[in-house]
Design an enzyme around this catalytic site. Sequence first.
Site, PDB file in Angstrom:
ATOM      1  CG  HIS A  85       0.140   9.919   2.434  1.00  0.00           C
ATOM      2  ND1 HIS A  85       0.717  10.211   1.226  1.00  0.00           N
ATOM      3  CD2 HIS A  85       0.332   8.598   2.643  1.00  0.00           C
ATOM      4  CE1 HIS A  85       1.232   9.094   0.714  1.00  0.00           C
ATOM      5  NE2 HIS A  85       1.013   8.108   1.555  1.00  0.00           N
ATOM      6  CG  ASP A 137      -6.091  11.419   1.916  1.00  0.00           C
ATOM      7  OD1 ASP A 137      -6.649  10.376   1.511  1.00  0.00           O
ATOM      8  OD2 ASP A 137      -4.885  11.482   2.190  1.00  0.00           O
ATOM      9  CD  GLN A 178      -4.769   4.388   5.082  1.00  0.00           C
ATOM     10  OE1 GLN A 178      -5.272   3.317   5.445  1.00  0.00           O
ATOM     11  NE2 GLN A 178      -3.708   4.442   4.310  1.00  0.00           N
ATOM     12  CE  LYS A 193      -3.692   3.620   1.139  1.00  0.00           C
ATOM     13  NZ  LYS A 193      -2.651   3.421   0.208  1.00  0.00           N
ATOM     14  CB  CYS A 226       4.025   8.561   2.768  1.00  0.00           C
ATOM     15  SG  CYS A 226       4.745   7.515   1.525  1.00  0.00           S
TER      16      CYS A 226
END
Lengths: 141, 404
Positions: free
Chosen positions: B121, B198, B201, B224, B362
């Site tokens: 991202h 990261d 998600q 999220k 993104c």
Amino acid sequence: MTSVEKIQNEIVEELSLFTDWIEKYEYLIGLGKDEIDFDKKFMKDEFLINGCQSKVWLYAKQNNSKVTFHAYSDAIMTKGIIALLIKVFSNQSPDDIINSKLDFIDKIGLKSHLSATRANGLMSMIKQIKIYAIGFKEKNG
Amino acid sequence: MIDFEKIRSSFPILDVKVNDNKLVYFDNAATTQTPTQVTNSIRNYFNKQNSNIHRGVHHLSNISTEDFEQSRKKVKEFIGAEKEEEIVFTRGTTDSINLVATSYQKFLKNGDEILISEMEHHSNIVPWQLCAEKTGAKLKVVSVTKEGEIDMDHLEKLLNEKTKILSITHISNTLGTINPISEITKLARKYDTKVFIDGAQAIAHQKVNVTELDVDFYCFSAHKLYGPTGVGVLYGKEEILEKLPPYQGGGEMIELVTFEKTTYAKLPSKFEAGTPNISGVIALGKAIEFIEEINLDLIFEYEDMLLNHYNEKSNKIEYYEPFGTSLNKSAIASFNLKKVHHYDIGVLLDNMGIAVRTGHHCTQPLHKKFNLAGTIRASFGIYNTKSEIDYFFDCLSKAYKMLY
């Protein structure tokens, strides 16, 4: 009533015949599929109005005292709305373009297409149309 | 077993009508919806306990501080960290990455290397570019295969003693690929390479245990995870966080301030300058409770079932072009329809009540690599259903017929 206003009213009237959104969008898609007067040699970055999602290329020419606009988009829906904008603005005088209010988009229920999140370049296109008109006006003195 | 009716009823937003259609919310990779358990917590905070934390001696400040720190404890347990000192509250995933990419500059020098992947991202690219510019370190990029997986051979090739940081996404927000984090970490351990993950998600879709994964940093956003926007978490191993200099200066992060010199507070306060998003942090704790009550293993199973159902349907469509075909995927499906612009599809689906993301999500470099101007992305959450997917495909074929 200026010619710009008159054409806008005609468009509003035409689209008010549609009873649901599908008919209206099918009409726009139809417009988007139509052949247009756009010379592909203008499909380069300096004529690109960058939206986040769909791209719009725009150029303008002056014929006598009138300005004509030519635009193209990679998305059909955007191209359909462009066709409407060109109908309104092409073959008008710079003054009429500069002073025009664009309320037909709201009246035909497509205002959301101009919002920032749509990011389809239409808002910038309208701005650019007016900038062209200002440019021609200054050139004409 | 998941009590599905109960879950749906916790999300009043799912009853919103869009253009006279029932909302079908398939944009969960952008943000998840917020259950009443979480929104009630925010309302309760402002109605009954709003105050600044860690400072006052009064009643309100005490209960808010307690709830705030309780959230930290919940996060710690939720991700399997060893200590609460390792949990830093931030504004979100992006903020967490910027924190490390900035503070870590102290340890980087000309010639060092930072390794990321092509599927990152923008939030996991740009902070490292800034970091590289400042320090003279080089940014190296691991390739992604045509299936949308990390090219592990390439990763192994790029890793060397100059690689100081490896920053990779746990799950790709565009491709849906679940990256083999343990395997990647093992490779990085051959060198003195710090591993930053990261987890934006991943966190709401599968069980995450940072100790088992053996990562140095892990971060995610509350929004999220069925929580509010504006709150995120940075996990970092204590011994590394101890060495890192503060990111921002201000209140809360100090021990003693004089005009000559300031000494910094202990972890995690050192990285939490200023009044934090107190209600948001407390609400994040509620979101974690909400998730844990359902059980993340069941959530994974359920969303996997949704993805399989989706794939069965999409496989039958001749004009459907998937982007990201790894077998190891989370419930994210990006695609294009042949000869049709993603924006046109998005607009028509929106009019039918379906919220999907269109564009580059993104991840411009990833789209560019595969020569795509953009894609349409459907991403699922715990409240989505098979019948919503069926409706989605009916609408998709209707939209395609209108356009083509």
